[in-house]
Design a protein around this motif. Structure first.
Motif, mmCIF file in Angstrom:
data_model
loop_
_atom_site.group_PDB
_atom_site.id
_atom_site.type_symbol
_atom_site.label_atom_id
_atom_site.label_comp_id
_atom_site.label_asym_id
_atom_site.label_seq_id
_atom_site.Cartn_x
_atom_site.Cartn_y
_atom_site.Cartn_z
ATOM 1 N N ALA A 93 0.822 -1.209 0.000
ATOM 2 C CA ALA A 93 0.000 0.000 0.000
ATOM 3 C C ALA A 93 0.856 1.258 0.000
ATOM 4 O O ALA A 93 0.429 2.306 -0.465
ATOM 5 C CB ALA A 93 -0.921 0.014 1.212
ATOM 6 N N SER A 94 2.077 1.152 0.553
ATOM 7 C CA SER A 94 3.023 2.262 0.561
ATOM 8 C C SER A 94 4.393 1.668 0.845
ATOM 9 O O SER A 94 4.536 0.453 0.996
ATOM 10 C CB SER A 94 2.657 3.299 1.635
ATOM 11 N N GLN A 95 5.405 2.517 0.948
ATOM 12 C CA GLN A 95 6.741 1.998 1.243
ATOM 13 C C GLN A 95 6.865 1.477 2.673
ATOM 14 O O GLN A 95 7.822 0.775 2.992
ATOM 15 C CB GLN A 95 7.797 3.082 0.994
ATOM 16 N N ARG A 96 5.861 1.761 3.533
ATOM 17 C CA ARG A 96 5.918 1.282 4.919
ATOM 18 C C ARG A 96 4.728 0.396 5.276
ATOM 19 O O ARG A 96 4.507 0.113 6.446
ATOM 20 C CB ARG A 96 6.009 2.471 5.875
ATOM 21 N N ASP A 97 3.984 -0.048 4.268
ATOM 22 C CA ASP A 97 2.800 -0.883 4.511
ATOM 23 C C ASP A 97 2.744 -2.018 3.498
ATOM 24 O O ASP A 97 2.671 -1.765 2.286
ATOM 25 C CB ASP A 97 1.525 -0.046 4.399
ATOM 26 N N LEU A 98 2.764 -3.246 4.001
ATOM 27 C CA LEU A 98 2.618 -4.429 3.159
ATOM 28 C C LEU A 98 1.702 -5.411 3.873
ATOM 29 O O LEU A 98 1.919 -5.750 5.033
ATOM 30 C CB LEU A 98 3.967 -5.085 2.863
ATOM 31 N N PHE A 99 0.640 -5.848 3.183
ATOM 32 C CA PHE A 99 -0.360 -6.742 3.752
ATOM 33 C C PHE A 99 -0.303 -8.095 3.046
ATOM 34 O O PHE A 99 0.111 -8.188 1.891
ATOM 35 C CB PHE A 99 -1.771 -6.163 3.595
ATOM 36 N N ILE A 100 -0.763 -9.125 3.746
ATOM 37 C CA ILE A 100 -0.891 -10.459 3.148
ATOM 38 C C ILE A 100 -2.305 -10.959 3.429
ATOM 39 O O ILE A 100 -2.538 -11.683 4.407
ATOM 40 C CB ILE A 100 0.158 -11.447 3.708
ATOM 41 N N PRO A 101 -3.281 -10.558 2.619
ATOM 42 C CA PRO A 101 -4.638 -11.056 2.843
ATOM 43 C C PRO A 101 -4.723 -12.549 2.604
ATOM 44 O O PRO A 101 -3.932 -13.120 1.850
ATOM 45 C CB PRO A 101 -5.468 -10.279 1.812
ATOM 46 N N ASP A 102 -5.685 -13.190 3.259
ATOM 47 C CA ASP A 102 -5.878 -14.624 3.034
ATOM 48 C C ASP A 102 -6.245 -14.900 1.580
ATOM 49 O O ASP A 102 -5.801 -15.897 1.003
ATOM 50 C CB ASP A 102 -6.965 -15.167 3.967
ATOM 51 N N LEU A 103 -7.054 -14.025 0.991
ATOM 52 C CA LEU A 103 -7.389 -14.117 -0.427
ATOM 53 C C LEU A 103 -7.404 -12.712 -1.016
ATOM 54 O O LEU A 103 -7.748 -11.740 -0.325
ATOM 55 C CB LEU A 103 -8.766 -14.753 -0.641
ATOM 56 N N ALA A 104 -7.056 -12.623 -2.283
ATOM 57 C CA ALA A 104 -7.131 -11.352 -2.998
ATOM 58 C C ALA A 104 -7.608 -11.613 -4.422
ATOM 59 O O ALA A 104 -7.148 -12.565 -5.068
ATOM 60 C CB ALA A 104 -5.776 -10.652 -3.017
ATOM 61 N N VAL A 105 -8.530 -10.780 -4.887
ATOM 62 C CA VAL A 105 -8.992 -10.844 -6.273
ATOM 63 C C VAL A 105 -8.360 -9.682 -7.026
ATOM 64 O O VAL A 105 -8.435 -8.529 -6.587
ATOM 65 C CB VAL A 105 -10.530 -10.774 -6.355
#
Length: 205
Positions: A93-105
């Motif tokens: 999402a930014s240089q300081r935000d990274l997510f790992i959703p269980d699923l992504a479309v």
């Protein structure tokens, strides 16, 4: 609280410790960037980054994994050819935000060009299956973060409720109050594509 005991806040900012056998010392010091995170050693932990702070999640339980697989199967069945569904992908999402959703479309054409990290702008739907260790994170922090990243829809699955599906839709820069769908009734949704299922289908009986 005893001296030296780390409170169970689900937020970890400097290091992760594996039970009794190995200590993982992370390079550098917080706040971290996404580039820092991608250089971390592959130690079997699942790291996410929120405003430069690390979140470490335990391995999902079998019911959690069942729900992910079953919903991915449903979405794969109903998605049009131009969309793809993936489990546990990196989303920046930014240089300081990274997510790992269980699923992504995501759009199929975006997936063709991604090797390691999707941009949040590529994600049409993020899904999280709530577990005891991530419930505060999934119900509050993740919903706010996905909305701030501009992800149009967020689904939260509560296994302890039968299960229930909570559907969030973006309205400006935040999500509207989620709509709850209980097990035993058919859910009919139009975003990111027309899809119908009973939340009870997410449990492997």
């Amino acid at each position: 609280m005893d001296k030296g005991v780390t409170p169970d806040t689900e937020w970890v900012t400097a290091l992760a410790i594996e039970p009794t056998t190995r200590r993982t010392v992370l390079p550098g010091a917080p706040p971290f960037t996404v580039d820092d995170l991608l250089r971390f050693p592959d130690d079997g932990n699942r790291y996410e980054l929120f405003n430069g702070s690390l979140v470490v999640s335990p391995a999902p339980t079998p019911p959690h994994q069942d729900a992910i697989f079953l919903l991915q199967t449903i979405l794969h069945r109903d998605l049009p050819p131009q969309l793809k569904v993936y489990s546990t992908v990196n989303v920046r999402a930014s240089q300081r935000d990274l997510f790992i959703p269980d699923l992504a479309v995501v759009p199929r054409d975006k997936a063709r060009n991604v090797k390691l990290v999707f941009e949040a702008a590529d994600v049409l739907l993020a899904v999280e299956v709530v577990s005891p260790s991530t419930k505060t994170h999934d119900r509050g922090n993740k919903a706010a973060a996905y909305a701030a990243a501009g992800i149009p829809a967020y689904w939260r699955i509560e296994l302890d409720e039968g299960p229930s599906l909570y559907v969030y839709e973006l309205d400006g820069d935040s999500y509207r109050e989620p709509v709850a769908h209980k097990a035993g009734s058919m859910v009919r949704l139009s975003s990111p594509c027309p899809v119908s299922f009973d939340p009870e289908e997410l449990v492997d009986h």
